[in-house]
Motif scaffolding. Structure first.
Motif, PDB file in Angstrom:
ATOM      1  N   LEU A  23       0.827  -1.205   0.000  1.00  0.00           N
ATOM      2  CA  LEU A  23       0.000   0.000   0.000  1.00  0.00           C
ATOM      3  C   LEU A  23       0.862   1.255   0.000  1.00  0.00           C
ATOM      4  O   LEU A  23       0.582   2.221  -0.705  1.00  0.00           O
ATOM      5  N   THR A  24       1.919   1.229   0.821  1.00  0.00           N
ATOM      6  CA  THR A  24       2.822   2.371   0.897  1.00  0.00           C
ATOM      7  C   THR A  24       3.436   2.660  -0.465  1.00  0.00           C
ATOM      8  O   THR A  24       3.457   3.802  -0.935  1.00  0.00           O
ATOM      9  N   VAL A  25       3.914   1.591  -1.098  1.00  0.00           N
ATOM     10  CA  VAL A  25       4.531   1.742  -2.415  1.00  0.00           C
ATOM     11  C   VAL A  25       3.509   2.261  -3.420  1.00  0.00           C
ATOM     12  O   VAL A  25       3.770   3.188  -4.187  1.00  0.00           O
ATOM     13  N   ALA A  26       2.294   1.674  -3.372  1.00  0.00           N
ATOM     14  CA  ALA A  26       1.251   2.086  -4.311  1.00  0.00           C
ATOM     15  C   ALA A  26       0.904   3.565  -4.116  1.00  0.00           C
ATOM     16  O   ALA A  26       0.750   4.315  -5.070  1.00  0.00           O
ATOM     17  N   LEU A  27       0.808   3.965  -2.854  1.00  0.00           N
ATOM     18  CA  LEU A  27       0.478   5.362  -2.526  1.00  0.00           C
ATOM     19  C   LEU A  27       1.543   6.294  -3.082  1.00  0.00           C
ATOM     20  O   LEU A  27       1.250   7.325  -3.695  1.00  0.00           O
ATOM     21  N   ASN A  28       2.801   5.915  -2.863  1.00  0.00           N
ATOM     22  CA  ASN A  28       3.915   6.718  -3.369  1.00  0.00           C
ATOM     23  C   ASN A  28       3.869   6.821  -4.890  1.00  0.00           C
ATOM     24  O   ASN A  28       4.266   7.823  -5.468  1.00  0.00           O
ATOM     25  N   PHE A  29       3.386   5.762  -5.521  1.00  0.00           N
ATOM     26  CA  PHE A  29       3.331   5.763  -6.980  1.00  0.00           C
ATOM     27  C   PHE A  29       2.154   6.602  -7.485  1.00  0.00           C
ATOM     28  O   PHE A  29       2.289   7.403  -8.410  1.00  0.00           O
ATOM     29  N   THR A 304       8.071   3.776   7.175  1.00  0.00           N
ATOM     30  CA  THR A 304       7.130   2.660   7.212  1.00  0.00           C
ATOM     31  C   THR A 304       7.867   1.326   7.299  1.00  0.00           C
ATOM     32  O   THR A 304       7.518   0.460   8.101  1.00  0.00           O
ATOM     33  N   VAL A 305       8.910   1.179   6.482  1.00  0.00           N
ATOM     34  CA  VAL A 305       9.674  -0.069   6.499  1.00  0.00           C
ATOM     35  C   VAL A 305      10.288  -0.297   7.881  1.00  0.00           C
ATOM     36  O   VAL A 305      10.267  -1.422   8.403  1.00  0.00           O
ATOM     37  N   SER A 306      10.801   0.763   8.507  1.00  0.00           N
ATOM     38  CA  SER A 306      11.406   0.604   9.834  1.00  0.00           C
ATOM     39  C   SER A 306      10.370   0.159  10.853  1.00  0.00           C
ATOM     40  O   SER A 306      10.641  -0.710  11.687  1.00  0.00           O
TER      41      SER A 306
ATOM     42  N   LEU B 122      -3.562   0.523  11.677  1.00  0.00           N
ATOM     43  CA  LEU B 122      -2.903   0.754  12.963  1.00  0.00           C
ATOM     44  C   LEU B 122      -1.391   0.593  12.867  1.00  0.00           C
ATOM     45  O   LEU B 122      -0.656   1.129  13.680  1.00  0.00           O
ATOM     46  N   VAL B 123      -0.914  -0.165  11.884  1.00  0.00           N
ATOM     47  CA  VAL B 123       0.530  -0.380  11.759  1.00  0.00           C
ATOM     48  C   VAL B 123       1.215   0.829  11.116  1.00  0.00           C
ATOM     49  O   VAL B 123       2.325   1.191  11.466  1.00  0.00           O
ATOM     50  N   ILE B 124       0.509   1.480  10.180  1.00  0.00           N
ATOM     51  CA  ILE B 124       1.123   2.589   9.440  1.00  0.00           C
ATOM     52  C   ILE B 124       1.470   3.738  10.386  1.00  0.00           C
ATOM     53  O   ILE B 124       0.654   4.125  11.210  1.00  0.00           O
TER      54      ILE B 124
END
Lengths: 328, 287
Positions: A23-29, A304-306, B122-124
């Motif tokens: 999701l994070t990657v998709a959002l960044n894209f 996020t990765v951390s 909740l994780v984000i």
């Protein structure tokens, strides 16, 4: 740990973390591409306005903006997989390099603060629960609620005003004294002096969460039958507290510790900004300030990765401290 | 350690001292917001004196870097900060209640999908995500509300779902379903009313959270410059380095104390309500 339930649990969590990452990657894209105007501005930063047509065309090709969306996405993910976070045109440097420089400072600040806040929170929370209803308990609760409600950046500003600018005991900003070269002991002292105020701020706003959960968990454990049994057996009060109550009361604390990670990452962003502490959080702020979108994205991804990595670590450790997870 | 604690359950009447203290705090702040034109000594947007004035009879908290009256800024700031807190919390609870009820009521795959989504949110790390969204969407009043609202709903959803699970097994709900009531009708007529008190407590806690988050976003330069909240006042104070001079006492201290008072007011009220309405669920802050 060899039990299949544990593995199924871990696999479930793993799938969940993968999804967050995706999701994070998709959002960044998606975000820079759905903004009105040229996506180039949001991919490369506002400095592209100064480029001529030929350079813009080059950048267009570099980001593959002339290609279909799905192909762009594959290129983007492929680059990320190789650890290429892109390039900051404002700073004229690869983003991975910039973040790599900042990461140790954040890890120092956040790591120390987590350790101190967990020790302080569990000790004070257990003590408050043990003396439930006493002035000590109510006082602790009041102070905890206050620090839970205080804006972290404001606490930092007050600390700077009083201890740095006012009394002159500690440096006002940064992580090292600029223009000075220290070695050995003096170097350590210099770093420590710069760390005191940010660490105190971050710890003070993180401790109440742990404290309140420990207190609540301790209270429910103290009402259990086995505590009464231990007391009836004539077990010494200290032993009841240490060996019977605290052990079990600390289990939910481990869960909160995980939930806290996202909170601490957020807190660190604000605290680093106030103290101009050169960590990843401060980098995020600088990126917002300069509208340096590639750095903004890279930093968000790394944070996020951390947080996910820290979550995985605590997932793996949890069965070690709670035998029930192993057996169930 | 002293003598063993005697387990006891204090009897609670009404909200308890902390709860009423919270209500009182909120009452005072809300009155200031509503009565701002009456109680505010100056127009907060008007340049009424020299910049950087120290407190005096005309300007109790001095003036800021462009000569606006700080006290008036703070009184009008209550409107912005409290409104953002309220509306963002309403949005979050709207989403959270819907998700919680649907998940709890229907169970099965709907529940699985929704609750996994909750875990995910909740994780984000929420503030970095909010910063990212706010930076792209641009600093506007409504963007801030939307960003806070769509990221704070997860914890309330979890609490509300567990309440729905309790309610669902009660006789009158089972009776309504056995009589062939359509699911939507049963949800709205029978489950929702039973969940509303918990949702109210969660709403208040979310508002407390939202005010703190808005302040952080404003401080990071992502606030709406045309709607000056308490956080924005602190942002300008920071930009002008007010905390390096004596000005921090009247320019930095008061807005921070007001944010704390509002957050505490909401938190005390919310915790007291939550404890009173459901002693089994004393959840943590959603922050």
């Amino acid at each position: 740990m060899r039990d299949s339930t544990v593995w199924r649990f871990l696999a479930g969590r793993g799938a969940q973390y993968l999804l967050v990452l995706a999701l994070t990657v998709a959002l960044n894209f998606v975000l820079p591409r759905m903004m009105p105007g040229s996506p180039l501005v949001f991919l490369a930063g506002e400095d592209v306005g100064f480029l001529d047509a030929e350079q813009r065309a080059q950048l267009y090709a570099l980001y593959g903006l002339d290609q279909p969306q799905w192909k762009q996405f594959l290129t983007y993910v492929g680059n990320l997989a190789r650890g290429e976070l892109g390039y900051s045109f404002q700073r004229g440097r690869p983003i991975a390099e910039i973040i790599g420089e900042r990461l140790p400072w954040t890890m120092l600040l956040v790591g120390l603060s987590l350790v101190v806040a967990t020790l302080l929170g569990t000790a004070l929370g257990a003590m408050a629960a043990w003396r439930r209803g006493s002035a000590l308990d109510l006082g602790t609760l009041g102070v905890a609620m206050f620090f839970e409600s205080v804006p972290s950046f404001w606490l930092g500003m007050i600390f700077i005003a009083v201890f740095a600018a006012g009394l002159g005991w500690l440096p006002i900003f940064g992580a090292v004294t600029a223009g000075q070269t220290f070695a050995g002991w003096a170097l350590l002292v210099d770093r420590a002096r710069h760390l005191v105020l940010p660490l105190a701020t971050l710890t003070l706003i993180t401790t109440p969460g742990t404290l309140l959960i420990t207190r609540y968990s301790m209270l429910s454990v103290l009402g259990e039958q086995y505590i009464a049994t231990a007391r009836a057996k004539g077990v010494h009060e200290q032993a009841v507290l240490r060996r019977h109550a605290m052990r079990n009361a600390f289990l939910p604390v481990a869960t909160v510790f995980m939930l806290n990670l996202g909170f601490v990452a957020s807190g660190a962003t604000v605290v680093e900004t106030v103290f101009s502490y050169p960590g990843v959080g401060r980098l995020l702020y600088e990126a917002v300030l300069n509208r340096d979108y590639p750095v903004l994205q890279g930093t968000f991804l790394i944070i996020t990765v951390s947080v996910i990595a820290a979550n995985i670590a605590s997932d793996l450790l949890y069965p070690l401290i709670d035998p029930r997870v192993r057996r169930r | 350690m002293g003598p063993a604690p005697v387990p006891f359950t204090p009897r609670r009447h009404g909200l308890g001292a902390a709860g009423w203290a919270g209500v009182l705090l909120l009452g005072v702040l809300a009155s200031a917001a509503v009565l701002a034109p009456l109680v505010s000594p100056h127009n907060p947007e008007e340049i009424v004196a020299d910049p950087f004035l120290t407190p005096g009879r005309a300007h109790l908290l001095g003036t800021n870097d462009i000569g606006q009256d700080i006290l008036s800024e703070l009184i009008y700031g209550a409107r912005i900060s409290l409104t953002i807190g309220f509306v963002a919390a309403a949005l979050a609870i709207g989403i959270g209640t819907t998700v919680g009820i649907v998940a709890g009521f229907f169970g099965g795959w709907a529940e699985a999908v929704l609750m996994r989504t909750v875990d995910l949110v909740l994780v984000i790390p929420f503030l970095p995500l909010m910063i990212l969204l706010a930076a792209y969407l641009g600093p506007s009043y409504w963007n801030i509300i939307i960003v806070i609202g769509v990221l704070v709903w997860a914890r309330p959803a979890r609490v509300i779902r567990s309440q729905v699970l309790l309610v669902k097994s009660l006789d009158y709900v089972e009776a309504a379903r056995a009589l062939g009531g359509r699911p939507v009708r049963v949800m709205v007529r029978h489950v929702l009313p039973a969940v509303l008190p918990i949702a109210l407590a969660q709403f208040i806690l979310a508002a407390s959270n939202a005010i703190l988050i808005e302040a952080s976003l404003a401080f990071l330069g992502l606030g709406d410059p045309t709607a000056k909240s308490w956080g924005m006042v602190l942002y300008y104070a920071q930009v002008r380095n007010a905390f390096l001079s004596g000005a921090w006492v009247w320019w930095v201290l008061p807005p921070g104390l007001l944010i704390t008072a509002a957050t505490l007011g909401f938190a005390f009220t919310g915790f007291a309500l939550e404890e009173r309405l459901n002693p089994r669920m004393r959840g943590g802050r959603g922050c």
